[in-house]
Design a protein around this motif. Structure first.
Motif, PDB file in Angstrom:
ATOM      1  N   ASP A   1     -11.575   6.437  14.311  1.00  0.00           N
ATOM      2  CA  ASP A   1     -11.083   5.153  14.790  1.00  0.00           C
ATOM      3  C   ASP A   1     -10.009   5.324  15.851  1.00  0.00           C
ATOM      4  OD1 ASP A   1     -12.774   3.819  13.097  1.00  0.00           O
ATOM      5  OD2 ASP A   1     -11.334   3.788  11.451  1.00  0.00           O
TER       6      ASP A   1
ATOM      7  N   HIS B   1       0.854  -1.203   0.000  1.00  0.00           N
ATOM      8  CA  HIS B   1       0.000   0.000   0.000  1.00  0.00           C
ATOM      9  C   HIS B   1       0.882   1.243   0.000  1.00  0.00           C
ATOM     10  CE1 HIS B   1      -3.947   1.834   0.392  1.00  0.00           C
ATOM     11  NE2 HIS B   1      -3.422   2.709   1.241  1.00  0.00           N
TER      12      HIS B   1
ATOM     13  N   TYR C   1       0.292  -3.082  14.548  1.00  0.00           N
ATOM     14  CA  TYR C   1       0.564  -2.588  13.191  1.00  0.00           C
ATOM     15  C   TYR C   1       0.157  -1.112  13.057  1.00  0.00           C
ATOM     16  CZ  TYR C   1       0.882  -7.597  12.222  1.00  0.00           C
ATOM     17  OH  TYR C   1       1.219  -8.905  12.238  1.00  0.00           O
TER      18      TYR C   1
ATOM     19  N   LYS D   1      -6.088 -12.944   6.434  1.00  0.00           N
ATOM     20  CA  LYS D   1      -7.025 -11.975   5.890  1.00  0.00           C
ATOM     21  C   LYS D   1      -7.705 -11.236   7.045  1.00  0.00           C
ATOM     22  CE  LYS D   1      -7.995 -14.358   1.567  1.00  0.00           C
ATOM     23  NZ  LYS D   1      -9.044 -14.921   0.699  1.00  0.00           N
ATOM     24  N   GLY D   2      -7.925  -9.959   6.800  1.00  0.00           N
ATOM     25  CA  GLY D   2      -8.583  -9.153   7.825  1.00  0.00           C
ATOM     26  C   GLY D   2      -7.670  -8.755   8.954  1.00  0.00           C
ATOM     27  N   ILE D   3      -6.363  -8.864   8.741  1.00  0.00           N
ATOM     28  CA  ILE D   3      -5.439  -8.461   9.796  1.00  0.00           C
ATOM     29  C   ILE D   3      -5.560  -6.961  10.003  1.00  0.00           C
ATOM     30  CG2 ILE D   3      -3.509  -8.128   8.203  1.00  0.00           C
ATOM     31  CD1 ILE D   3      -1.686  -9.183  10.381  1.00  0.00           C
ATOM     32  N   LYS D   4      -5.542  -6.540  11.259  1.00  0.00           N
ATOM     33  CA  LYS D   4      -5.797  -5.143  11.571  1.00  0.00           C
ATOM     34  C   LYS D   4      -5.080  -4.783  12.852  1.00  0.00           C
ATOM     35  CE  LYS D   4      -9.631  -1.887  12.150  1.00  0.00           C
ATOM     36  NZ  LYS D   4     -11.104  -1.743  12.253  1.00  0.00           N
TER      37      LYS D   4
ATOM     38  N   ALA E   1      -1.566  -2.344   8.357  1.00  0.00           N
ATOM     39  CA  ALA E   1      -1.999  -3.706   8.047  1.00  0.00           C
ATOM     40  C   ALA E   1      -3.339  -3.693   7.305  1.00  0.00           C
ATOM     41  CB  ALA E   1      -2.100  -4.526   9.322  1.00  0.00           C
ATOM     42  N   SER E   2      -4.265  -2.842   7.784  1.00  0.00           N
ATOM     43  CA  SER E   2      -5.562  -2.744   7.114  1.00  0.00           C
ATOM     44  C   SER E   2      -5.601  -1.606   6.098  1.00  0.00           C
ATOM     45  CB  SER E   2      -6.668  -2.546   8.149  1.00  0.00           C
ATOM     46  OG  SER E   2      -6.480  -1.319   8.827  1.00  0.00           O
ATOM     47  N   LYS E   3      -4.449  -0.937   5.876  1.00  0.00           N
ATOM     48  CA  LYS E   3      -4.326   0.107   4.852  1.00  0.00           C
ATOM     49  C   LYS E   3      -5.285   1.267   5.132  1.00  0.00           C
ATOM     50  CE  LYS E   3      -3.546  -3.625   1.549  1.00  0.00           C
ATOM     51  NZ  LYS E   3      -3.992  -4.265   0.301  1.00  0.00           N
ATOM     52  N   THR E   4      -5.337   1.690   6.381  1.00  0.00           N
ATOM     53  CA  THR E   4      -6.307   2.711   6.780  1.00  0.00           C
ATOM     54  C   THR E   4      -5.606   3.831   7.533  1.00  0.00           C
ATOM     55  OG1 THR E   4      -7.934   0.943   7.040  1.00  0.00           O
ATOM     56  CG2 THR E   4      -8.481   3.114   7.982  1.00  0.00           C
TER      57      THR E   4
ATOM     58  N   ASP F   1      -2.941   2.662  10.234  1.00  0.00           N
ATOM     59  CA  ASP F   1      -2.979   1.206  10.413  1.00  0.00           C
ATOM     60  C   ASP F   1      -2.523   0.612   9.090  1.00  0.00           C
ATOM     61  OD1 ASP F   1      -3.485  -1.431  10.795  1.00  0.00           O
ATOM     62  OD2 ASP F   1      -5.641  -1.215  11.180  1.00  0.00           O
TER      63      ASP F   1
END
Length: 1796
Positions: free
Chosen positions: A513, A140, A434, A844-847, A451-454, A449
């Motif tokens: 968040d 990302h 992360y 998948k869904g790592i956050k 890991a979740s690209k946020t 974040d």
């Protein structure tokens, strides 16, 4: 998809209508290059360029570049053939010649695509290593380079593309997914561009000979590749409007402009754009042959010109003229050929023909933008500019979505993504999850974040961030704290938490968040903080800065400062030793080549003496120092020695083998031959590289511990290319670190890093991988042995370019806590996240897990932030505190000295007083006290000088504060018309406040001047002046004309002659006859006119009154159908249509009305305030008198004195702007106390002092409220009281009875006066309070009205905004309706004119036909009865003959052709029998028959010519009528079309008006109602839904109810009138019948009278108008006058003839006398001649011969005779002439001798 041939055919068909230049351009695009010569010619043409005057200085440079192009042009064909030959679409040729021909003629197939995997750049891996290519995989990107030009392109409605380092990122705006395209060169991407159809986009790269790759969208396949367009990088690319051409601009150093036929991958034209940086190139959207380029200090206009040598690019440089030269970032081509460009100062420049026509700015000479304009766009006729000042374009790193519709439903700007702007200074990763934090000089800290690209959260401060560190878990177990260093030296500790678990309060914003909470803030440094590091046990924090200091803090004691140490250079990195080291030490790396090792500082307990410490500096710390000295030249020398040593050993081995071979084959001879060869091969060795040490030390970039006392460092500059292993020397207290030079003991060579050093280094958890961030934005990964910090094995590495190679230096690199991710941050604003070893698939869904909020964090007080960059640091604050303490002690000493001086002054004053008490002869004089007069003079001089010096020093501050005060007054006070005045009641808490009025707004409508006061207009003044001038001129004319009148009167008194009397009689007679005829004719005309008007006024049988028709129409439309404004079919009446101007007028009227009412109320309140002041003054006087009275009374008889009311400060707000020196000093003292004193007592004192500011009224100023009269009265009263007390003091004797009685009476009187004054005071108070209550009640009512007016104001303003949005389109529709209406009126006028002309032509035809009838009738009369030649002569008259039409003056040749047709047409009176007879019989009309009257025959011929003329005229008139009919039909059709369009336009306008009304209906209007005003009830209750109700005013409702009654009355009245009119109509019909009978009888009577008198019916009008022949009478008068004039003239000539005859007679007499004299002389001459002859004969013969004298005399006589003969002839002629006139005989002419 079309085939290539089909596409070329379509292109040729679409290009047929274009110009020759465009055809040549297109042909050059589509035509294949047939030979190398043709290609060379095209390329040679591209090198030509027209240079302007401003580029002459670059001619030499350009010439060299042209030569380079010429050298490279010959290779383009070969490169093209070579490149296309390798591509996949080429077929295998049979022979080399056929292959060459096919490759030249072959075109690239439209379905051909390149392979992306073959083009894209790949990571470099050391050969023969086991490192996988996909060691790191891009996951990302969180960055966006907002400062790169044209770095955001829209591919479709949901996808944007932008450059991020070495990648092109395609971002989906809805799903926020990213797709990456890597560059092919690996050196970065220069610029991107999008095809107009959004089906292709270009990626222009960087690097050596970069490519332009064109990708198809959305397949993202490489479609075309353009090569050799520039040397190093592309600056801009742009497609033309059709998308067939592509223009590219190269960057430094060549700046090449190239026009490409991109589908064929061929350049069409090429030239050098400019010698400086070029920012942009674009095609003209309206003309593909014109381009524009702009850049540093220039703008250039290009045109593709077709010359005799081929197609060329010709450039014209824009000339700035008087305008300052500027860099031009943005521009736009206008449709009319002009160019609109920006400038550095924010204004726009309009260019035409290479010159600036006008500079555009906002009203008031304000710049359009505060900075350069980056982009200019044209949208629906409106120009939109984008500037770097943040207007539209965001310069702070964000992508915004803007709605540019500019309507009332326009959506607010929406920020889609936030990014850093500018270089990212620091990056840090959470030790437990992360999470990642970054900071930049854009003053923001951002949390991601990864890991979740946020992106989770961000916070902004006043200064930019420069350093980051995550607080270790030993301090914050949850890993929730981040420490940030800023550029102003401040350190802030922020706590990260998840706000979703907090208690929600009202008004709190929507939770994100994550959120950041400020926990600690302190300022240890005065410059940029560059490093932050926690000690391994988490007890100490170390901060480093550019101010050459390292500060230590005790973490456990809330970051209490321990102290600081100074360093020899700016600190760039701090590294604490790890747990493997025996002691905790700090590695301090300075930028200028110094590396320090400081032990952990000891934390002392706070002692009482700690407050006495002046500084935090730690001076007794044992610090080891390493001063790096360059050893690179030595290393290179050693490498060269080792290299030569190996080469020498190899040569020795080769020689030994050679010697052995020769010895084995040749024996001793071989040995000799070997020695000879050895002697020949001996060569001199080259010298070794010299030892070089740079004069300026190279900067240290980064470093890390390798062991106790050992470390590695990386340097830039000359020492780049190696990692140096160093070791600290032993501590020596006496050594000078600036003089010592230390060298590393080991090094590691880094491949390809000579010019690309390592900027940052990090390790994996096991330290088996070393991640390096390079200067060119690349990532290099070295595979190490586990926990091997000595770097023994650095052979294998993985290298990949990720950030921008030019300015994308990696500033931060870090791995995640579990080594799954690698994060990098660069100076190009980009943040990339990579996965390490992607073969291990992530869950998948790592956050990341955001730490939960601590209990009570929402209520925890936030520490006071340090926002001022000039705030004191910790060290400076301590020094300041010590300095203030010292100054306080000094001030105490000064105070003591002042006390001593004061005591001495007092003693001196006493001595002076004693001196004055002494006798005068014993007193000391004032001068005796002066020890030295010079001292006093010098003191005075110095005092004056110091005052002047202080005034000069404070002049700037004084001016500055004066300007500041002026600005504040202009901003806040000048715009205020009246301030709020609050008047308080005296006995109650009631108060009333005036309105705070601002100056009238722009909508305020002032009252116009009355007609009496109005200044006369210019026309009125002109009329007055004109009348006056005319009168004066009449007066002048009368005075001047008086003498002429007198002369005329004098002439009138002369007797008239008979001829004059005859002429006047004739004139008078004629005048009377003419006047009589004119009167008769005038009466006839007037009677005709009256009849015509009467007939015109006669209505038709179906006539209806227009007023009645309009009333009926309106009744049909509106009566009984009152549509609401909310109805969909509501039609807005014309008078109710509203626009913005009318609304503004209404708003102005409302503002003026409210302003007037508020002003009136303010005047009342001010009057009330003045009344209070007067009341207070009077009460003061009364109280003073009361006190004087009570002073004479006993205390037991005193009553309480009423308290004097006070004036509150808010009652006199103007006093706050009145200040004196004391007020200013007090204010200064308050500020000083606020800043310096922090104790509670001082704060209390400051608060007390604050009450004495500008708002406090001093006692002296309170006294100003009293008038002079009150003061005088009080003074008189006080003086009277004092006199009484003095009298009472002196009179102490016992009073007598009378005196006692007088005293009792005075006491009674004083008691009465006491009570009276008290009641008077109460009365004044009560009266004032009553006035205030009454005015307060009025103001409450007015407040209600003002609130309603405010609500109405808001509604009107909303309506104005809405109407302004509709105004533009409404004006367009209204103009269209007006134009169509005008056009319809014009057409209708033309139709009416055509009908009038047709009517006139019909009348002309009727007249011609009447003439024709009269012609035949006259001829028939001339023939008479029983004329035997009547038929013949009639045939002659009616015979049709062909004759040539007479040509008109204009010379129309077309009329000749129509003569046959016109002659063939027959008269309307000819019958068919005549025609048939004329056709059957043949006769000769040129000869008159025998016995026929010749006169009649000639008359028939003449009348035939007239008949033919009439027939021709009839034909012409009929043709004209036909043409007029055609024109009428055409105009009628046009009128119908225009009427249809007009109806459509009116419907559109009506629909738009309806839409506007609907939008106005949507606006909310607030109308407050009381319950009794609501009459809509259901079952006695007010319904909950009032949406279906109407709001009426009482007046409107009353009018409606009254209207019902009025309508009933009108109905009955109309019925009555109708009945009366019916009766009247019947009566008029009867009267009309009777009048018709009367007229018929009178006409019969008139006819019989005419017959009886004249014998026939005649025209009375003609008879009445018969009068004298005016022409004849005028001629007679003229004849009579002429005869009189001729008689006068004959008489005058007769007098002249008599005079001449008399003169002739006198002349004749004179001449006769002269002739007699001449005769006498001739006789005498003869006598003398005879005597002379006798004398000569008597003399001797001696004189016989001729003598000279005789000859001369003879000649003279001869001449005289000739002259006399001529004179005689002349006289004879004159005599003959005179004889003819008068018959007189003149005497003969005398000779000259007789005359003599």
């Amino acid at each position: 998809m079309k085939e290539p041939d089909d596409q070329d055919t379509d292109r040729r068909e679409s290009d047929r209508s274009r110009s020759s230049r465009r055809q040549s351009l297109k042909s050059s695009q589509s035509a294949p290059r047939s030979s190398i010569k043709e290609d060379d010619r095209i390329l040679e043409d591209t090198t030509n360029e027209t240079f302007s005057e401003e580029e002459e200085s670059y001619v030499e440079e350009d010439d060299s570049y042209v030569e380079h192009l010429e050298r490279s042009s010959s290779s383009i064909q070969d490169d093209y053939v070579e490149s296309t030959g390798k591509s996949q679409y080429m077929e295998t040729p049979h022979s080399a010649e056929e292959e060459a021909e096919k490759e030249v003629k072959k075109k690239i197939s439209q379905s051909f695509f390149y392979d992306y995997k073959e083009l894209v750049s790949m990571p470099f891996v050391t050969p023969d290593s086991n490192i996988p290519l996909d060691l790191l995989t891009l996951v990302h990107s969180f960055g966006y380079d907002c400062r790169r030009r044209a770095n955001l392109q829209l591919l479709d409605s949901n996808t944007v593309a932008y450059i991020a380092g070495n990648q092109l990122i395609l971002l989906n705006l809805k799903t926020k997914e990213q797709f990456y395209l890597r560059s092919s060169s690996g050196r970065g991407i220069g610029v991107i561009g999008v095809h107009p159809d959004k089906t292709y986009f270009t990626v222009a790269e960087k690097g050596v000979s970069p490519k332009i790759i064109i990708y198809e969208y959305p397949s993202l396949k490489p479609y075309r590749i353009l090569r050799d367009g520039t040397d190093l990088a592309y600056a801009y690319v742009d497609f033309n409007c059709d998308g067939t051409l592509l223009a590219s601009i190269g960057g430094n150093p060549d700046h090449t402009l190239t026009i490409w036929n991109w589908k064929e991958e061929q350049p069409i034209l090429r030239t050098k754009a400019f010698s400086q940086e070029v920012f942009k190139v674009t095609f003209n959207p309206d003309n593909d042959e014109q381009l524009t380029t702009s850049g540093s200090g220039h703008i250039k206009f290009w045109e593709m010109a077709l010359t005799f040598t081929g197609l060329k690019l010709q450039g014209s440089l824009g000339r700035f003229g008087k305008t300052a030269t500027t860099d031009i970032e943005g521009y736009m081509e206008l449709p009319d050929g002009k160019v609109l460009s920006g400038s550095e100062w924010g204004n726009m420049l309009v260019w035409e023909a290479g010159l600036i026509k006008v500079e555009l700015c906002r009203a008031g000479n304000i710049s359009c933008h505060q900075g350069p304009i980056n982009q200019i766009m044209l949208d629906e006729g409106e120009v939109i500019t984008v500037g770097s000042d943040g207007c539209i374009r965001d310069a702070n790193g964000a992508i915004w979505k803007l709605d540019l519709s500019f309507s009332n439903i326009t959506q607010d700007p929406e920020c889609l993504f936030y990014f850093h702007s500018g270089a990212i200074e620091a990056l840090v990763v959470s030790p437990i999850t992360y999470l990642m934090a970054t900071t930049s000089l854009d003053c923001s800290i951002r949390i991601y974040d990864f890991a979740s690209k946020t992106p989770l959260s961000h916070v902004k401060f006043k200064q930019g961030g420069t350093a980051l560190a995550w607080v270790p878990r030993l301090i914050s177990y949850t890993g929730a704290q981040i420490i940030v260093g800023f550029e102003d030296g401040v350190v802030r500790i922020l706590e990260l938490y998840d706000p979703k678990g907090l208690t929600i309060f009202a008004g709190r914003k929507k939770f994100l968040d994550a959120d950041l909470h400020l926990k600690y803030v302190f300022k240890p440094h005065t410059a940029h903080i560059t490093a932050l590091a926690y000690e391994r046990d988490g007890e100490i924090l170390a901060t480093g800065s550019k101010d050459k200091t390292v500060f230590f803090f005790d973490v456990e004691k809330d970051y209490k400062p321990i102290g600081f140490i100074t360093t020899p250079g700016p600190v760039c990195q701090l590294v604490w030793s790890t747990a493997s080291h025996p002691e905790s030490t700090l590695l301090i790396i300075c930028k200028n080549g110094y590396i320090l090792e400081a032990p952990c500082p000891t934390m002392k307990e706070e002692e009482e003496g700690d407050h006495n410490v002046v500084s935090y500096e730690i001076k007794d710390m044992h610090i080891k120092c390493f001063h790096f000295s360059s050893v690179k030249s030595k290393i290179l020398r050693l490498i060269e020695i080792e290299k030569r040593k190996k080469q020498k050993e190899l040569k020795e081995k080769e020689k030994e083998e050679r010697r052995k071979q020769l010895a084995a084959t040749m024996g001793e001879d071989g040995e000799k031959e070997f020695h000879e060869e050895e002697e020949e091969e001996e060569e001199e060795e080259e010298p070794l590289p010299e030892i070089f040490i740079p004069s300026t030390p190279c900067y240290i970039l980064c470093g890390f511990y390798s062991g106790p006392g050992k470390f590695w460092v990386s340097l830039d500059g000359y020492d780049a290319g190696f990692l140096y292993h160093c070791e600290f020397p032993t501590y020596d207290k006496n050594s000078d670190i600036t003089e010592k030079k230390d060298e590393p003991f080991d090094f590691r060579f880094l491949e390809d890093t000579e010019d690309n050093p390592i900027h940052t280094i990090t390790f994996s958890i096991n330290q088996d991988m070393m991640f390096c961030g390079m200067q060119d934005g690349a990532i290099r990964v070295y595979i190490l042995n586990e926990n091997d910090l000595s770097l023994k094995n650095m052979e294998n590495y993985w290298h990949f370019n990720i950030h921008d190679s030019t300015y994308g230096c990696i500033k931060g690199i870090s791995t995640s806590f579990d080594d799954r991710f690698l994060v990098t941050a660069g100076a190009d604003s980009n943040i990339f996240v990579f996965s390490i070893f992607p073969e291990f698939e992530l869950r998948k869904g790592i956050k990341a897990k955001v730490p939960s909020a601590r209990f009570g964090i929402e209520t925890e007080p936030i520490p006071e932030d340090i926002e001022d960059p000039k705030a004191y640091s910790i060290e400076d604050a301590r020094k300041k505190r010590e300095h203030d303490k010292l100054m306080k002690e000094v001030e105490a000493i000064k105070a003591g000295k002042r006390e001593q001086l004061r005591a001495l002054r007092n003693e001196f004053q006493k001595l002076l007083q004693m001196n004055e008490e002494l006798p005068e002869h014993m007193q000391f004089k004032r001068t005796d006290f002066d020890l030295d007069s010079k001292i006093r003079a010098e003191i005075n001089r110095k005092t004056v000088h110091k005052i002047q010096q202080v005034e000069k020093e404070l002049a700037w501050e004084k001016e500055k504060h004066q300007l500041g005060l002026t600005k504040l007054q202009n901003r806040f006070r000048d715009s205020l018309q009246s301030d709020a005045i609050v008047v308080h009641a005296i006995q109650s808490d009631h108060k009333i406040a005036s309105y705070r009025l601002m100056k009238p707004s722009k909508y305020f409508r002032a009252k116009q001047a009355s007609q009496s006061e109005r200044r006369p207009s210019k026309m009125e003044r002109f009329d007055k002046e004109g009348v006056g001038k005319q009168e004066s001129q009449k007066d002048k004319g009368g005075t001047v004309g008086m003498p002429e009148e007198i002369i005329e009167k004098g002439k009138e008194f002369r007797p008239k002659t008979l001829s004059q009397i005859m002429v006047e009689n004739q004139i008078e007679k004629t005048r009377k006859l003419i006047l009589k005829a004119e009167r008769a004719q005038f009466k006839i005309q007037q009677r005709k006119k009256e009849w015509e008007e009467l007939y015109k006024s006669k209505p038709a049988d179906d006539y209806e009154d227009p007023k009645d028709v309009q009333a009926i129409k309106e009744a049909q439309m509106y009566m009984g159908d009152f549509n609401l404004k909310t109805a969909p079919d509501y039609k807005i009446p014309e008078h109710m249509r509203i626009n913005a101007a009318k609304k503004e007028e209404e708003l102005g009227h409302l503002d003026s009305m409210t302003h007037t009412k508020k002003m009136n109320m303010n005047k009342c309140i001010v009057s009330l305030r003045d009344l209070k002041v007067a009341v207070i003054e009077e009460i003061q006087c009364l109280v003073q008198e009361l006190k004087n009275i009570q002073s004479t009374l006993h205390i037991s008889k005193h009553i309480p004195i009423p308290q004097i009311p006070q004036i509150h400060p808010e009652e006199v707000p103007e006093k706050r702007f009145h200040y004196d020196e004391q007020t200013l000093l007090t204010f200064k003292h308050q500020n000083t106390e606020r800043k310096s004193e922090k104790t509670p007592q001082m704060e209390q004192a400051a608060s007390i002092g604050q009450s004495g500011g500008f708002l406090r009224l001093s006692s002296g100023k309170d006294g100003d409220l009293t008038t002079r009269d009150s003061v005088s009265r009080s003074s008189k009263a006080s003086s009277f009281g004092l006199d009484n007390t003095k009298l009472m003091e002196f009179e102490k004797a016992d009073p007598s009875d009378v005196e006692l009685e007088i005293m009792r009476r005075d006491e009674i009187k004083n008691i009465y006066m006491q009570q009276y004054l008290t009641n008077r005071i109460k009365e004044l108070t009560i009266t004032f309070d009553a006035e205030l209550h009454l005015l307060r009640h009025q103001k409450l009512k007015l407040d209600t009205q003002m609130k309603l007016s405010d609500l109405h104001h808001v509604t009107l303003f909303q309506e104005i905004l809405l109407l302004k949005n509709f105004e533009k389109q409404e004006n367009i529709l209204q103009e269209r309706v007006n134009s169509l209406d005008k056009e319809e009126q014009d057409m209708q006028w033309k139709i009416n004119e055509t009908l009038k002309e047709m009517e006139e032509k019909k009348n002309e035809i009727n007249k011609l036909q009447e003439q024709e009838k009269a012609l035949y009738a006259g001829f028939q009369t001339a023939l008479g009865e029983n004329n035997k030649f009547a038929n013949f002569l009639m045939k002659v008259l009616k015979k049709r003959i062909k004759r040539v039409k007479k040509k008109e003056v204009e010379g129309d040749a077309d009329e000749d052709e129509d003569s046959d047709e016109s002659s063939e047409e027959e008269s309307s009176l000819e019958s068919d029998e005549d025609e048939s007879g004329s056709e059957a019989e043949v006769f000769d009309d040129s000869i008159c028959p025998t016995n026929c009257d010749v006169g009649l025959f000639e008359l028939a011929l003449q009348l035939r010519e007239k008949r033919l003329d009439i027939e021709e005229a009839l034909v012409e008139e009929k043709k004209i009528i036909d043409n007029l009919k055609k024109e009428y039909d055409t105009l009628s059709k046009k009128v119908k079309i225009i009427a249809t369009n007009l109806n459509a336009a009116e419907e559109d306008l009506e629909a738009y008006q309806r839409e506007k009304q609907q939008r106005l209906n949507e606006l909310l209007v607030v109308i407050p109602l009381k319950l009794h005003q609501i009459e809509y009830v259901v079952f006695g209750e007010i319904p909950s839904d009032l949406s279906g109700t109407l709001v009426f005013s009482n007046r409107s409702l009353g009018q409606l109810q009254d209207r019902i009654v009025q309508l009933h009355e009108e109905n009955s009245k109309q019925q009555k009138i109708n009945k009366e009119f019916r009766e009247r109509r019947k009566q008029l019909i009867r009267e009309k019948r009777e009048m018709a009978k009367t007229i018929q009888k009178m006409e019969e009577t008139v006819r019989q009278l005419m017959i009886s008198k004249f014998g026939r019916v005649i025209d009375l009008e003609a008879l009445q108008t018969l009068s004298v022949n005016t022409t004849l009478e005028e001629l007679k008068i003229r004849k009579l006058r002429k005869e009189l004039l001729n008689a006068k003239e004959i008489k005058m000539w007769e007098e002249k003839i008599a005079q001449v005859r008399w003169e002739l007679m006198m002349k004749t007499k004179e001449h006769t006398k002269k002739l007699h004299q001449m005769n006498d002389l001739c006789i005498e001459k003869k006598k003398l001649d005879s005597r002379l002859n006798t004398l000569q004969n008597q003399q001797g013969n001696a004189f016989q011969g001729p003598r000279k004298a005789d000859t001369v005399a003879r000649e003279k006589v001869t001449q005289l005779i000739h002259f006399q003969a001529e004179r005689i002839l002349a006289l004879k002629e004159e005599i003959a002439l005179l004889r003819k006139k008068g018959g007189l005989i003149l005497p003969p002419i005398q000779t000259p001798q007789e005359n003599r």
